[in-house]
Motif scaffolding. Structure first.
Motif, PDB file in Angstrom:
ATOM      1  N   THR A 186       6.958  -4.989  12.107  1.00  0.00           N
ATOM      2  CA  THR A 186       7.534  -4.712  10.587  1.00  0.00           C
ATOM      3  C   THR A 186       6.323  -4.543   9.660  1.00  0.00           C
ATOM      4  N   VAL A 187       5.893  -3.147   9.340  1.00  0.00           N
ATOM      5  CA  VAL A 187       4.773  -2.908   8.390  1.00  0.00           C
ATOM      6  C   VAL A 187       5.050  -2.736   7.102  1.00  0.00           C
ATOM      7  N   ILE A 188       4.109  -3.262   6.336  1.00  0.00           N
ATOM      8  CA  ILE A 188       4.465  -2.819   4.873  1.00  0.00           C
ATOM      9  C   ILE A 188       3.163  -2.411   4.264  1.00  0.00           C
ATOM     10  N   ILE A 189       3.083  -0.997   3.625  1.00  0.00           N
ATOM     11  CA  ILE A 189       1.797  -0.408   3.164  1.00  0.00           C
ATOM     12  C   ILE A 189       1.929  -0.609   1.522  1.00  0.00           C
ATOM     13  N   GLY A 190       0.839  -0.973   1.173  1.00  0.00           N
ATOM     14  CA  GLY A 190       0.642  -0.755  -0.323  1.00  0.00           C
ATOM     15  C   GLY A 190      -0.873  -0.739  -0.982  1.00  0.00           C
ATOM     16  N   GLY A 191      -0.988  -0.702  -2.143  1.00  0.00           N
ATOM     17  CA  GLY A 191      -2.340  -0.576  -2.548  1.00  0.00           C
ATOM     18  C   GLY A 191      -2.483  -1.583  -3.853  1.00  0.00           C
ATOM     19  N   ILE A 192      -3.812  -2.059  -4.085  1.00  0.00           N
ATOM     20  CA  ILE A 192      -4.065  -2.668  -5.338  1.00  0.00           C
ATOM     21  C   ILE A 192      -5.261  -2.090  -6.062  1.00  0.00           C
ATOM     22  N   ARG A 193      -5.032  -1.954  -7.416  1.00  0.00           N
ATOM     23  CA  ARG A 193      -6.080  -1.530  -8.403  1.00  0.00           C
ATOM     24  C   ARG A 193      -6.880  -2.468  -9.232  1.00  0.00           C
ATOM     25  N   ASP A 194      -6.059  -3.360  -9.619  1.00  0.00           N
ATOM     26  CA  ASP A 194      -6.460  -4.634 -10.671  1.00  0.00           C
ATOM     27  C   ASP A 194      -7.594  -5.346  -9.934  1.00  0.00           C
ATOM     28  N   PRO A 195      -8.997  -5.093 -10.635  1.00  0.00           N
ATOM     29  CA  PRO A 195      -9.916  -5.697  -9.953  1.00  0.00           C
ATOM     30  C   PRO A 195      -9.722  -7.392 -10.150  1.00  0.00           C
TER      31      PRO A 195
ATOM     32  N   GLU B 220     -10.641  -0.063  -5.802  1.00  0.00           N
ATOM     33  CA  GLU B 220      -9.310  -0.172  -5.209  1.00  0.00           C
ATOM     34  C   GLU B 220      -9.032  -0.303  -3.672  1.00  0.00           C
ATOM     35  N   VAL B 221      -8.095  -1.008  -3.292  1.00  0.00           N
ATOM     36  CA  VAL B 221      -7.920  -1.496  -1.909  1.00  0.00           C
ATOM     37  C   VAL B 221      -6.744  -1.192  -1.456  1.00  0.00           C
ATOM     38  N   GLY B 222      -6.535  -0.851  -0.152  1.00  0.00           N
ATOM     39  CA  GLY B 222      -5.405  -0.591   0.464  1.00  0.00           C
ATOM     40  C   GLY B 222      -4.956  -1.861   1.264  1.00  0.00           C
ATOM     41  N   VAL B 223      -3.626  -2.204   1.204  1.00  0.00           N
ATOM     42  CA  VAL B 223      -2.984  -3.304   1.960  1.00  0.00           C
ATOM     43  C   VAL B 223      -2.170  -2.947   3.121  1.00  0.00           C
ATOM     44  N   LEU B 224      -2.395  -3.632   4.212  1.00  0.00           N
ATOM     45  CA  LEU B 224      -1.413  -3.513   5.312  1.00  0.00           C
ATOM     46  C   LEU B 224      -0.779  -4.967   5.726  1.00  0.00           C
ATOM     47  N   ILE B 225       0.264  -4.875   5.581  1.00  0.00           N
ATOM     48  CA  ILE B 225       0.833  -6.047   5.789  1.00  0.00           C
ATOM     49  C   ILE B 225       1.401  -5.905   7.265  1.00  0.00           C
ATOM     50  N   THR B 226       1.317  -6.831   8.184  1.00  0.00           N
ATOM     51  CA  THR B 226       2.230  -6.539   9.523  1.00  0.00           C
ATOM     52  C   THR B 226       2.829  -7.981   9.867  1.00  0.00           C
ATOM     53  N   VAL B 227       4.312  -8.007  10.087  1.00  0.00           N
ATOM     54  CA  VAL B 227       4.985  -9.021  10.432  1.00  0.00           C
ATOM     55  C   VAL B 227       5.456  -8.992  11.747  1.00  0.00           C
ATOM     56  N   THR B 228       5.139  -9.710  12.652  1.00  0.00           N
ATOM     57  CA  THR B 228       5.526  -9.626  14.137  1.00  0.00           C
ATOM     58  C   THR B 228       6.354 -10.857  14.385  1.00  0.00           C
ATOM     59  N   ALA B 229       7.476 -10.575  14.893  1.00  0.00           N
ATOM     60  CA  ALA B 229       8.440 -11.681  15.321  1.00  0.00           C
ATOM     61  C   ALA B 229       9.223 -11.356  16.453  1.00  0.00           C
ATOM     62  N   PRO B 230       9.809 -12.308  16.967  1.00  0.00           N
ATOM     63  CA  PRO B 230      10.635 -12.253  18.589  1.00  0.00           C
ATOM     64  C   PRO B 230      11.466 -11.145  18.597  1.00  0.00           C
ATOM     65  N   SER B 231      12.272 -10.538  17.352  1.00  0.00           N
ATOM     66  CA  SER B 231      13.370  -9.617  17.497  1.00  0.00           C
ATOM     67  C   SER B 231      12.854  -8.759  16.346  1.00  0.00           C
ATOM     68  N   GLN B 232      13.352  -7.506  16.406  1.00  0.00           N
ATOM     69  CA  GLN B 232      12.964  -6.458  15.266  1.00  0.00           C
ATOM     70  C   GLN B 232      14.038  -6.939  14.000  1.00  0.00           C
ATOM     71  N   GLU B 233      15.175  -7.676  14.303  1.00  0.00           N
ATOM     72  CA  GLU B 233      16.026  -7.941  13.082  1.00  0.00           C
ATOM     73  C   GLU B 233      15.272  -9.328  12.479  1.00  0.00           C
ATOM     74  N   LEU B 234      14.654 -10.128  13.052  1.00  0.00           N
ATOM     75  CA  LEU B 234      13.947 -11.223  12.549  1.00  0.00           C
ATOM     76  C   LEU B 234      12.643 -10.638  11.650  1.00  0.00           C
ATOM     77  N   ALA B 235      11.862  -9.467  12.362  1.00  0.00           N
ATOM     78  CA  ALA B 235      10.666  -9.179  11.831  1.00  0.00           C
ATOM     79  C   ALA B 235      11.160  -8.583  10.233  1.00  0.00           C
ATOM     80  N   ASN B 236      12.202  -7.642  10.418  1.00  0.00           N
ATOM     81  CA  ASN B 236      12.538  -6.935   9.130  1.00  0.00           C
ATOM     82  C   ASN B 236      13.212  -7.959   8.176  1.00  0.00           C
ATOM     83  N   LYS B 237      13.887  -8.943   8.645  1.00  0.00           N
ATOM     84  CA  LYS B 237      14.252  -9.856   7.630  1.00  0.00           C
ATOM     85  C   LYS B 237      13.147 -10.712   6.944  1.00  0.00           C
ATOM     86  N   ILE B 238      12.245 -10.889   7.897  1.00  0.00           N
ATOM     87  CA  ILE B 238      10.925 -12.101   7.112  1.00  0.00           C
ATOM     88  C   ILE B 238      10.219 -11.043   6.421  1.00  0.00           C
TER      89      ILE B 238
END
Lengths: 102, 455
Positions: B305-314, B375-393
C-alpha cells in the motif's frame, strides 16, 4: 575543458537485464569522441567510487564505429527490489553529465 | 542466397505505421517477426502473468501482421508473448489470434511454444549443478525455485523446428529477441555471424533509426554482408546508429551472448549504402561448447500500500532525518501491539522516499547533503504479507506521518500535505526478480513444449 554533457549527443543509463546497469555515452562528433578517448574522463576506478562497485565488476569499452563509450556494472540495487526507485535504471547517469574532459 | 527480413516494430502492441508495413510487404520479406516482451518494466509481469500492453494495442498490431502474412504466405514469428512470455501470455496471444482469424476469415497453422519451467525440472538441474549463476546473481535455493515463477528464454532451435514442422505462425513464450529473427535465416544456411548481428539489430525495430521510432525495419542478409534500412521512407539509419544499437540494453556491445554462442561484433564494419541504409560486414558468431538457456524468475515479496504526500515547511524538511527514524520506531511498537505474534519485523517493510532530496539515487546521490529543496514529495510504501495487513498498517502510518512531532512547534500540526482521501492506495502484490542464472540442458528443446493448432 568541456563537460561530457557538452561533448555528447546522448548520455543515458539503462537496465541490461534486471541485474546489470549500463551507461551509454554517444558523442556528437568523431572529434569529440577522440578527445574523450584521449582524456579518459571515465575510468573503472572513478565509476567504482561513484556507484559503490568493485573495479573488477565494471566493463568499460570504447566503440569507434558508434562514437560511444559504454560502461556496465552490477545494478547497485537489483531491479524491482523494495528499495529500487528506478525500475528502468534510466536516471542513474546524472553524476556523469558534468565530468570534465581535457 | 538472400534472406529478406521484416521486423514489424520493437514490441508488439507499441504500434507501427500502416504505410511502413505496406512498404515492408512490397519488399517481399522471407518472413515477418516481432518481439512482444521484456523484463525492462520490472518483475510484476512475470510475477502475475499479466501483459504490459493493452489487448487492443496488441490486437491492432497482430491483425495487421496476420493479414500481411496471409498476403505473402510467409511465416510470422511472435516471441515473448504477453510481456513475460509465460504460458498464460502465449494463451492470451493465441486467443487474440483466434479472434482476428474469425473476424478476418484467416486460417493459419500455429505453433504455440511454451516456456514455463516447473520447479521439479529446475530442482533436478539445480541438484545436478547444471544451473549456473551469472554475475551478479541472487542466491539460489530450492526454496527460491519453489516460490518463483520461472521461464526459460528459448533460442532459435524450437522456433526453427516448429517452422520445419509446417507452422505458418509461431507464438512463442519467452524467447531471445534475436532468436526470433535468426531462426529462418539459419535454417536457410545464411552466415551465422551476419544472421545474429542482423537479428540483434532488428529486434528493437526502428529503435536503431534516426530518429528512433516504434516502427519497422527491413534487412537483407546475403553471402558476406547484410543491409538494413527503416521501412518509413522519412526515417534513416546511419553507420553510427546501427553500430550504436549494439549498445542498447546490453552489458558489452562487442560480445552478445545467445543460447548457442556469442555474437562477436569486434571486427564488424559499417558503411553507408545510401543516406538512409547501411551495409554491415565482418560479424562473427562463436559457437560455445555449452548450450545454455537463461532463466528469468519472479517471486512474491508481499502486498503493498502506498501513500503519497508533500512537505513545504523548511523546518520539517530539515528535521526529516531525525523525525522519520522516530516514526519508524513507533510503527514497530504499534505493529507489535496491534498484531501480537502475527508479524515480526522481517515480515513487513515501511519505507519513505523523499522526492526532492535523494529518492531517485538513494545513497549514490552526490548532492544528498546539499541545500534542501523548498518542497519535497513523500512516497511511503508499506509492504506486508497480505493486502489487508498492508492496508491496516498504512492507516496509522499515514496518520502518524501527518502529525510528526516537529521540534519547532508546540502544538499538533499537519506535517504532510496529502492530495487524496483516503491517502492510502493499495497496490496489490509486489514481486522481485529471483534468478539470474542459466541452465545447461541436454539439448535446445527439452525446456520448451510445442503445440500445433489450426487457427
Amino acid at each position: 575543458m568541456a563537460t561530457l554533457f557538452e561533448l555528447c549527443s546522448l548520455i543515458r543509463s539503462k537496465n541490461a537485464g534486471p541485474f546489470v546497469l549500463t551507461f551509454d555515452l554517444m558523442f556528437s562528433s568523431r572529434e569529440n569522441y577522440e578527445r574523450a578517448k584521449r582524456a579518459q574522463p571515465l575510468t573503472k576506478a572513478g565509476l567504482a567510487t561513484m556507484y559503490g562497485q568493485r573495479e573488477e565488476d565494471i566493463t568499460l569499452v570504447y566503440h569507434d564505429h558508434a562514437l560511444a563509450i559504454k560502461a556496465s556494472m552490477p545494478r547497485p540495487i537489483f531491479q524491482g527490489e523494495l528499495p529500487d526507485s528506478d525500475c528502468y535504471g534510466g536516471q542513474q547517469y546524472v553524476p556523469l553529465l558534468h565530468l570534465q574532459v581535457d | 542466397m538472400e534472406v529478406r527480413v521484416l521486423a514489424a516494430t520493437g514490441v508488439l502492441g507499441a504500434g507501427f505505421k500502416v504505410e511502413s508495413l505496406k512498404r515492408g510487404v512490397e519488399l517481399k520479406p522471407t518472413f515477418i517477426a516481432c518481439d512482444a516482451g521484456s523484463t525492462d518494466s520490472g518483475p510484476a509481469y512475470l510475477g502475475t502473468g499479466k501483459p504490459k500492453l493493452s489487448r487492443e494495442a496488441c490486437k491492432r498490431d497482430l491483425r495487421l501482421l496476420l493479414k500481411a502474412r496471409d498476403v505473402l504466405k510467409v511465416p510470422l514469428i511472435i516471441g515473448s508473448c504477453g510481456t513475460s512470455g509465460r504460458d498464460a501470455g502465449v494463451d492470451w496471444m493465441a486467443g487474440i489470434a483466434r479472434e482476428i482469424a474469425e473476424e478476418e476469415k484467416l486460417h493459419f497453422r500455429t505453433a504455440l511454444i511454451r516456456s514455463d519451467q516447473s520447479p521439479a525440472y529446475l530442482k533436478q538441474r539445480f541438484e545436478q549443478g547444471r544451473i549456473k549463476p551469472l554475475n551478479p546473481a541472487p542466491q539460489l535455493s530450492e526454496q527460491v525455485i519453489e516460490s518463483s515463477h520461472v521461464v526459460g528464454m528459448m533460442g532459435a532451435e524450437p522456433i526453427a523446428a516448429a517452422l520445419a514442422d509446417g507452422a505458418e505462425v509461431v507464438l512463442a513464450g519467452r524467447a531471445s529477441d534475436s532468436a526470433l529473427y535468426a531462426a529462418v535465416p539459419l535454417m536457410m544456411g545464411a552466415h551465422p555471424g551476419l544472421v545474429w548481428h542482423a537479428a540483434k539489430t532488428l529486434e528493437c525495430g526502428a529503435a536503431c533509426a534516426v530518429v528512433p521510432a516504434a516502427d519497422g525495419m527491413f534487412a537483407v542478409i546475403r553471402g558476406d554482408h547484410f543491409e538494413i534500412e527503416p521501412l518509413d521512407l522519412a526515417a534513416r539509419c546511419t553507420p553510427q546508429s546501427i553500430a550504436a544499437h549494439t549498445l542498447y540494453e546490453n552489458a558489452n556491445p562487442f560480445l552478445l551472448t545467445e543460447p548457442s554462442g556469442v555474437i562477436d561484433t569486434r571486427d564488424a564494419e559499417y558503411s553507408a549504402l545510401s543516406d538512409r541504409s547501411v551495409r554491415v560486414t565482418g560479424s562473427r558468431f562463436n559457437k560455445t561448447q555449452e548450450y545454455t538457456i537463461k532463466l528469468e524468475g519472479a517471486q512474491l515479496v508481499g502486498y503493498q500500500t502506498v501513500i503519497i504526500g508533500g512537505i513545504r515547511d523548511p523546518y520539517i524538511i530539515r528535521s526529516l532525518d531525525t523525525l522519520l527514524p522516530k516514526a519508524k520506531a513507533y510503527f514497530d511498537e504499534r505493529i507489535a501491539d496491534l498484531f501480537p505474534g502475527q508479524l515480526s519485523s522481517e515480515d513487513y517493510d515501511i519505507s519513505y522516499r523523499i522526492y526532492g532530496r535523494d529518492a531517485v539515487m538513494g545513497r549514490l546521490e552526490p548532492m544528498r547533503h546539499s541545500s534542501p529543496a523548498h518542497e519535497v514529495g513523500v512516497l511511503i510504501t508499506v509492504t506486508a504479507p497480505s493486502q489487508e495487513l498492508a492496508n491496516k498498517i498504512s492507516t496509522f502510518v499515514s496518520h502518524v506521518s501527518a502529525h510528526l512531532p516537529v521540534p519547532e512547534y508546540q502544538g499538533i500540526i499537519s506535517s504532510i500535505a496529502y492530495p487524496f482521501s483516503p491517502p492510502e492506495l493499495p497496490r496489490g502484490p509486489v514481486y522481485r526478480f529471483s534468478l539470474n542464472h542459466v541452465v545447461v540442458p541436454d539439448d535446445p528443446f527439452e525446456m520448451f513444449r510445442t503445440e500445433m493448432v489450426e487457427i
